[in-house]
Design a protein around this motif. Structure first.
Motif, short mmCIF file in Angstrom:
data_model
loop_
_atom_site.label_atom_id
_atom_site.label_comp_id
_atom_site.label_asym_id
_atom_site.label_seq_id
_atom_site.Cartn_x
_atom_site.Cartn_y
_atom_site.Cartn_z
N ARG A 1 33.59 24.38 27.84
CA ARG A 1 32.68 24.01 28.93
C ARG A 1 32.23 22.55 28.80
O ARG A 1 31.96 21.89 29.79
N ALA B 1 31.53 17.67 36.18
CA ALA B 1 32.81 18.39 36.21
C ALA B 1 33.70 17.95 37.37
O ALA B 1 34.92 17.85 37.23
N ASN B 2 33.07 17.71 38.53
CA ASN B 2 33.90 17.42 39.70
C ASN B 2 34.51 16.02 39.68
O ASN B 2 35.30 15.67 40.53
N VAL C 1 40.17 16.99 34.63
CA VAL C 1 40.39 18.17 33.81
C VAL C 1 40.31 19.36 34.74
O VAL C 1 39.44 19.41 35.60
N ASN C 2 41.21 20.31 34.63
CA ASN C 2 41.10 21.52 35.43
C ASN C 2 41.13 22.74 34.53
O ASN C 2 41.63 22.69 33.41
N THR C 3 40.55 23.81 35.04
CA THR C 3 40.35 25.00 34.22
C THR C 3 40.99 26.22 34.86
O THR C 3 40.92 26.39 36.07
N ALA D 1 45.19 25.12 39.40
CA ALA D 1 44.77 24.08 38.47
C ALA D 1 45.83 22.99 38.37
O ALA D 1 45.52 21.80 38.48
N ASN E 1 46.64 19.90 40.92
CA ASN E 1 45.85 18.67 40.92
C ASN E 1 46.36 17.63 39.92
O ASN E 1 45.77 16.56 39.79
#
Lengths: 363, 541
Positions: free
Chosen positions: A49, A74-75, A79-81, A149, A152
């Motif tokens: 996180r 985060a936005n 990094v994507n999750t 994910a 992007n």
């Protein structure tokens, strides 16, 4: 700088009085498959996180591509999750879910469509675009989440217990696929799991987390063969751990009996722990073995028998053998010096590496 | 952060102005006599005069009887319903009458119970002779019970439906007979529903002043009637507020005794049984529930002027209705108030739900309790306290005061419809939106709002019907010639039978039916669980 994509420097995280991470330091090299492995509550999801930007660390610094990103939300992170429960938007179909990030960025429709198609192709869901999420099976949803994910083109992909909701067979299949996908895309993957088999099977590098600290990091083979401490030895694979004394280099005593080993660099007569993996123990006749034990239980597991036995001093031994034995029988246990791994109490990872280097160079 | 502030302000203002202030004001007002002097005299009078104590006891006694009658009728109804195939549909049929204006249902009984009305005609026909039915305590209780039945059936049905069928099988497996299974397993497990039902019926029964007035005659027999009389007739607000405080106390006592009995809709699967006796009983309940409504509709097409004898088919009353410009104005007023109030309430209520969702711990619980104050308060209390509030602020009674009141009592409904949807929303969904680059506003507009849209629509719809239907609150806070349909029906019904009202009620029934079908459609398409079981509790109050 090397090609470190991600770096944690002295990162700590505290929620109220609850210390979740203590002074974490690590570097993530670009293009590799990393796994954060630890039991639940160890702090591995907290690290994830922090990388994703959902939380900010209490202290310490987080670097991404050489830039300090503590306060980047985060936005705004590349990094994507992939979430444990997939977190697919229920009011959108498959294609809309995958297109979401691109639409937010304002990517043109034609390109969005092309990239969505490409991403769905990569996860082998060609033609599933118009399907509703509710019409997809668990494994398919998993793939949609991955597609959403990777479309992007993040520099870093985070996977939070991403396979834990799948059944065993599908999980093993997805492990292979994920590994292939990572190689194909060249994106750095950070995979969080509590499943040690999964970690061993997929990773270039494993970081073992417990109690808010990194216990050991290294390649799967290193960690399996040379666990740093009791926790790692116990958590990764099965092991027999017995107390011993290091008499001299390459010689360890267990309960007064001397065994030749391949470890060195410790103080004479230092108290240590000795690890022998169950599959390294061979059952022979009582007089041929280095140890004599009495067989207590035997379970057939398909590939092998899982046997427990005890020696004269009541140490319990786990043995994995492809040969059957008899419960109650006295048998001997045979093993080679290489099968013994000696661990010092409270040795740090740096010291451990240094010690290993010191005597391995001698060879 | 800015987003949070923008959302918090309107909702917080609502809590402050329309939840806390009116309650404080009604308490404050109870210490003033009719001449505006501070006094404890109201409480002294209440406790010593005997009239008020007797009235309170009477009111409690009637409320008890109504609750008991309702329970006795409703429990078997809920039980049989629960064993039917398509039980959700049948439940909907029980609930449907609650969507029809309370005053219209009451009005139907004026016709049915009148000296020469249908019931008396029947009694004469079977040789029992005609009796004074209207303006008796028995008829008051009958109508009150009639109105309250659905509010008792619903929670009991829900708690019965939640009982795991394997518990019943387990009981039988362990040797219990049908009856033993019922008394030792089913009944105890359905108690929360019974308690919730009692809670939903008892308090309104203390305060249903319009039924008392229309069916029970002009005698003051309930706390609700007394409050209405003191506020609107004798203008003794101090005494009215004192009785209001007593009613609030009674409400808390009942809520304390029956505990936290709020029930949710459940969906457990049951085996399909055929109950012949049960089916017969159910049919009877349905006849009772729908007869007054059908009765109204039939006479709307009668050429005559009364509800005693059908004089042949005619559209006369519909023509009259459409020529009645006062009535048309009132219909338009009602619609404007309802549409505006529910729209504004939906916006503020959705914000409120988002605020509650983001809050934690005691803060969250207090917000929820404050939110629900207007849901559990009897309408007379809301009406009286709002009346004091508007007077203190110097707001002229009329369109503005009615609109503000409607917005105020619709907000908690919207919150209660939206909040469950928000709670269903997985927190990772919001994380996922941020992770994919969405800003706070984009996350709200593209992920959160679409995901909770069914709740928002349902909330809007419920607010709309609450507003369209409200009588008691509007009755208190309206003035200067501004009127809504419910208030108009009440004043016309007090003057006696007027078949124009029948025509109106037929049209309203059709509109209600369409709304219900619409709501059913929305809720069916909104979620995995079919939640058609949202009743309008406001009706019962």
């Amino acid at each position: 700088m090397s090609n470190n994509i991600m770096e944690f420097r002295h990162v700590s995280q505290q929620f109220g009085n609850n210390v979740v991470l203590r002074d974490i330091d690590f570097e993530i090299e670009a293009g590799k498959f990393y796994t954060l492995l630890g039991p639940s509550g160890s702090g591995k999801t907290t690290i994830l996180r922090l990388i994703a930007g959902f939380d900010q660390p209490t202290s310490g610094e987080i670097y991404f591509d050489g830039q300090q990103i503590n306060d980047v939300p985060a936005n705004r992170r590349q990094v994507n999750t992939v979430f444990q429960d997939y977190a697919l938007f229920p009011h959108m179909n498959v294609a809309e879910n995958v297109a979401f990030g691109l639409q937010i960025k304002g990517v043109k429709k034609a390109e969005t469509d092309r990239r969505v198609k490409e991403a769905l192709h990569l996860v082998q869901l060609d033609g599933y675009g118009p399907r509703e999420i509710t019409a997809m099976s668990g494994g398919q949803r998993q793939r949609v989440a991955i597609a959403r994910a990777i479309v992007n083109r993040p520099k870093l992909l985070l996977l939070d217990e991403a396979l834990s909701a799948l059944d065993h067979k599908l999980r093993v299949e997805m492990q292979t696929e994920l590994r292939q996908l990572q190689r194909q895309l060249g994106i750095t993957f950070i995979f969080v799991t509590h499943d040690q088999e999964e970690a061993l099977a997929m990773s270039d590098q494993i970081m073992i987390i417990n109690d808010g600290t990194i216990q050991q990091s290294g390649t799967p083979v290193d960690i399996y063969d040379e666990p740093l401490n009791h926790f790692v030895a116990d958590f990764i694979g099965e092991s027999n751990i017995v107390p011993g004394v290091m008499k001299a280099d390459y010689l360890v005593t267990i309960d007064g009996q001397d065994f030749e080993c391949v470890d060195a660099g410790m103080r004479p007569n230092e108290r240590v722990e000795v690890v022998i993996r169950p599959e390294d123990l061979d059952i022979t006749t009582a007089d041929q073995g280095k140890l004599t034990v009495t067989v207590d239980t035997q379970l057939f597991r398909g590939v092998d028998y899982q046997i427990t036995a005890h020696d004269q001093r009541d140490h319990e031994w786990k043995i994995n053998s492809i040969h059957q034995t008899t419960v109650g029988a006295q048998v001997g246990l045979a093993f080679d010096p290489e099968d013994i791994h000696v661990m010092r109490y409270n040795e740090s990872e740096e010291d451990f590496d240094a010690r290993l280097d010191s005597y391995e160079e001698d060879d | 952060m800015r987003q949070k502030v923008i959302f918090t302000v309107p909702y917080a203002l609502w809590i402050l102005l329309f939840v806390i202030a009116p309650l404080v004001l009604i308490f404050y007002q109870s210490f003033f006599n009719i001449d505006g002097q501070v006094t404890l005299g109201n409480y002294a009078t209440y406790l010593t005069s005997g009239v008020y104590l007797k009235m309170t006891l009477n009111s409690v006694w009637y409320a008890f009887l109504i609750t008991l009658v309702t329970l006795v009728i409703s429990y078997p109804t809920a039980y049989v319903l629960n064993h039917l195939p398509n039980r959700q549909f049948w439940l909907l049929l029980v609930i449907l009458p609650t969507w029809i204006n309370l005053l219209l249902k009451t009005y139907a009984f004026i016709g049915l119970f009148s000296r020469t009305g249908t019931v008396n005609q029947f009694l004469q026909f079977v040789g029992l002779g005609s009796h004074q039915l209207l303006f008796t305590d028995a008829s008051f209780m009958f109508v009150a019970a009639y109105i309250e039945i659905p509010f008792m059936v619903l929670p009991i049905f829900n708690s019965l439906a939640e009982i795991n069928p394997s518990l019943i099988n387990a009981s039988k497996d362990l040797g219990a007979s049908q009856w033993q299974t019922f008394t030792k397993v089913v009944w105890p497990l359905s108690l929360p529903g019974v308690k919730a039902g009692i809670q939903a019926v008892f308090i309104p029964s203390l305060s249903l002043f319009m039924i008392t007035r229309l069916i029970g005659g002009n005698r003051v027999i309930t706390l609700g009637t007394a409050i209405e009389e003191h506020f609107l007739t004798t203008q003794n607000w101090g005494m009215g507020s004192t009785i209001g405080v007593i009613l609030i106390l009674a409400m808390f006592i009942v809520m304390f005794v029956t505990g936290e009995g709020r029930q949710k809709g459940g969906t457990a699967l049951m085996k399909k049984h055929r109950f012949t006796w049960g089916g017969l009983y159910l049919a009877l309940v349905f006849v009772i529930l729908y007869a007054p409504i059908l009765y109204l509709m039939i006479f709307s097409f009668s050429a005559g002027k009364t509800m005693e004898k059908y004089h042949g088919f005619s559209f006369q009353h519909y023509t009259d209705l459409f020529a009645d410009s006062r009535m048309i104005t009132i219909v338009i007023n009602t619609l404007i108030v309802a549409l505006l109030a529910s729209l504004i309430a939906t916006i503020i209520g959705t914000m409120g739900a988002l605020v509650i969702k983001d809050s934690r711990g005691t803060w969250r619980n207090s917000l929820l309790s404050l939110n629900n104050v207007l849901m559990v308060s009897p309408d007379v209390i809301i009406g009286a306290s709002f009346l004091i509030f508007f007077t203190v602020l110097g707001i002229r009674l009329g369109f503005v005061s009615v609109l503000l009141s409607h917005i105020a009592f619709c907000i908690p409904i919207v919150v209660l419809m939206v909040l469950p949807k928000l709670n269903e929303l997985s927190p990772t969904l919001v994380d996922a939106a941020y992770d994919l680059g969405a800003s706070r506003w984009q996350t709200l507009s593209r992920v959160i709002l679409p995901a909770i849209a069914p709740g928002i629509f349902a909330g809007y719809f419920m607010a709309l019907t609450y507003s369209l239907d409200d009588f008691a609150v509007t009755f208190f806070v309206t003035g200067n010639g501004f009127s809504t349909l419910s208030v108009e029906i009440y004043s016309r019904a007090r003057q006696g039978i007027n078949l124009e009202i029948n025509a109106l009620s037929t049209l309203m029934f059709i509109v209600s039916l369409l709304l219900v079908v619409g709501y059913y459609f929305i809720s069916k398409h909104s979620g995995r669980r079919n939640r058609i079981v949202a009743v309008k509790e406001g009706d019962a109050q």
